[in-house]
Design a protein around this motif. Sequence first.
Motif, PDB file in Angstrom:
ATOM      1  N   TRP A  36       0.826  -1.208   0.000  1.00 20.66           N
ATOM      2  CA  TRP A  36       0.000   0.000   0.000  1.00 20.66           C
ATOM      3  C   TRP A  36       0.863   1.261   0.000  1.00 20.66           C
ATOM      4  CZ3 TRP A  36       0.174   3.711   3.819  1.00 20.66           C
ATOM      5  CH2 TRP A  36       0.789   3.358   5.026  1.00 20.66           C
ATOM      6  N   GLN A  37       2.031   1.182   0.665  1.00 24.51           N
ATOM      7  CA  GLN A  37       2.951   2.317   0.651  1.00 24.51           C
ATOM      8  C   GLN A  37       3.508   2.535  -0.755  1.00 24.51           C
ATOM      9  OE1 GLN A  37       5.487   0.672   3.763  1.00 24.51           O
ATOM     10  NE2 GLN A  37       4.982   2.404   5.102  1.00 24.51           N
ATOM     11  N   GLU A  38       3.817   1.434  -1.436  1.00 23.16           N
ATOM     12  CA  GLU A  38       4.308   1.536  -2.810  1.00 23.16           C
ATOM     13  C   GLU A  38       3.267   2.180  -3.716  1.00 23.16           C
ATOM     14  OE1 GLU A  38       5.325  -2.421  -3.936  1.00 23.16           O
ATOM     15  OE2 GLU A  38       7.242  -2.420  -2.845  1.00 23.16           O
ATOM     16  N   ASP A  39       2.001   1.833  -3.507  1.00 21.83           N
ATOM     17  CA  ASP A  39       0.918   2.419  -4.293  1.00 21.83           C
ATOM     18  C   ASP A  39       0.879   3.934  -4.103  1.00 21.83           C
ATOM     19  OD1 ASP A  39      -1.318   2.492  -5.956  1.00 21.83           O
ATOM     20  OD2 ASP A  39      -2.722   2.084  -4.324  1.00 21.83           O
ATOM     21  N   CYS A  40       1.051   4.381  -2.853  1.00 27.40           N
ATOM     22  CA  CYS A  40       1.061   5.822  -2.560  1.00 27.40           C
ATOM     23  C   CYS A  40       2.245   6.519  -3.232  1.00 27.40           C
ATOM     24  CB  CYS A  40       1.104   6.057  -1.053  1.00 27.40           C
ATOM     25  SG  CYS A  40      -0.376   5.555  -0.148  1.00 27.40           S
ATOM     26  N   VAL A  41       3.415   5.899  -3.160  1.00 25.17           N
ATOM     27  CA  VAL A  41       4.619   6.486  -3.760  1.00 25.17           C
ATOM     28  C   VAL A  41       4.444   6.639  -5.268  1.00 25.17           C
ATOM     29  CG1 VAL A  41       7.068   6.102  -4.245  1.00 25.17           C
ATOM     30  CG2 VAL A  41       6.173   5.700  -1.937  1.00 25.17           C
ATOM     31  N   ARG A  42       3.907   5.617  -5.916  1.00 20.45           N
ATOM     32  CA  ARG A  42       3.686   5.699  -7.367  1.00 20.45           C
ATOM     33  C   ARG A  42       2.709   6.825  -7.709  1.00 20.45           C
ATOM     34  NH1 ARG A  42       3.470  -0.132  -6.760  1.00 20.45           N
ATOM     35  NH2 ARG A  42       5.398  -1.072  -7.567  1.00 20.45           N
ATOM     36  N   ALA A  43       1.678   6.972  -6.883  1.00 18.03           N
ATOM     37  CA  ALA A  43       0.695   8.031  -7.139  1.00 18.03           C
ATOM     38  C   ALA A  43       1.329   9.413  -6.987  1.00 18.03           C
ATOM     39  CB  ALA A  43      -0.486   7.885  -6.180  1.00 18.03           C
ATOM     40  N   ILE A  44       2.144   9.594  -5.957  1.00 15.22           N
ATOM     41  CA  ILE A  44       2.789  10.889  -5.709  1.00 15.22           C
ATOM     42  C   ILE A  44       3.737  11.252  -6.845  1.00 15.22           C
ATOM     43  CG2 ILE A  44       4.443  12.102  -4.219  1.00 15.22           C
ATOM     44  CD1 ILE A  44       3.231  10.481  -1.867  1.00 15.22           C
TER      45      ILE A  44
END
Length: 475
Positions: A36-44
């Motif tokens: 889920w953290q990786e998903d946030c990083v990709r979005a940012i």
Amino acid sequence: MVVAAPRIRNVPEGDTSLGDQAIELARFAGLELDSWQEDCVRAILGVRDDGRWASFEGGFCLPRQNGKGGVIEAVELAGLWLVDSDELQIHTAHLFPTAREGWRRIVGLIEGTPELLEDVRRVNRAHGEEGVELTNGKRLLFKARGSGSGRGFSGDRVILDESMFVKETMVGDLMPALSARPNPQVLYFGSAVDRLVHPDGVVFARIRERGVKGDDRLAYFEWSLDYDSPDDVPASVAADPGAWAEANPAFGIRIDAEFTESERRTMSPRTFAVERLGVGDWPVTDPDAGAVIPLDVWRGLADTGSEPAEGSSVVIAFDVLPDRSAASIAAAGLREDGLVHGEVVDRREGTGWIVPRLLELKAAHKVSKFVCDGAGPSAGVLEECELARLKVEALGTRDFVRACGGFFDRVANGSFRHLGEGVLEASVRGAVKRPLGDAWAWSRKGSVDATPLVAVTLAVARAGKRQASAWAEAW
């Protein structure tokens, strides 16, 4: 273990390859991210075809201790080593210890990775000046927001940790300053807003509202249970580990079921719903939606230098919530220019602190009168006041109604000034009228913690009565 997906997820389209690189860089530095953290990083770090960020802003709302710091650290490392336009990143927090903890974590990752440390010109460890500077001139600074002004916080990427405490004045100062940056980005990280606790939560609430609507320039992630208010969460749901997992993506990773059960037993049901289940009591984002006092009018009466005239006496008033969970004390007095000054002196949970605080104020200031609403919840404190030999004027319903009307008139005619306090503004923003015959008074049940407003109303009413008496004598 299956990680809970965000209940609300809005991600503008963009190339995520830079996000993938950032995830690898974090792993190289010893920071292994959850999915889920990786998903946030990709979005940012999503990039449009024109090379600019797909998301000018990002909002990330989830209960505490889930690991939002890992997202922040991965993005900050990317800004230092992977993003050419990120010459200056500024990491801010409501309180300095939180900002310093973020600095410690990122420095630990850098100093633990020799290949990264080679690129570092210096790590600034001076108190209040914490930061990292690379040999190519890139900088990452850590600041406390303090008074709430956004001046001096303009960078290519600004991170607003603890976004429940971001003042509107800061955003008003910050956004114009970002216009000169080639590819700026602002990221908001926080947990659910409770209007009783977070008087400055409207900024984060506005970000959330845009995320829910699907703003095409905002990445928004929220983990929460789907209830309109923390008071709506049934006890059976609050006790369900399945609900805990749904609202906490790190449940079973960083958040332990046994400790969560201890939290539930220790916290009030409302606090647990906000802090662990992500159910907020979000403020209204339209400042004038149904407002008794329009916010622009209220803010027009703010004067940060306002105070009673030197040597003059003040009126002290207090008010208590119906469930006695919190109370406020306010003071009012006449200014040199004849206007009436009012301010919130103190607001705390419970009621046991009220009388000791009143005695402190009596010893420290020239107090002409202590006042409360004798027909309201404050009446329960009067016996303790008597035992402390503290004389309090307990107003009846008719006098309380007159006080509310008089206060409203002072706001309308501009004969009142306040300090612009967030806790008082939040109370004004959520104020609701209670009809009493042909008149009205402030309602404690329908308002967002009305005690700051009620206390100021009572204090101002009595201070204004002294003003009227002085005028009558002069006439």
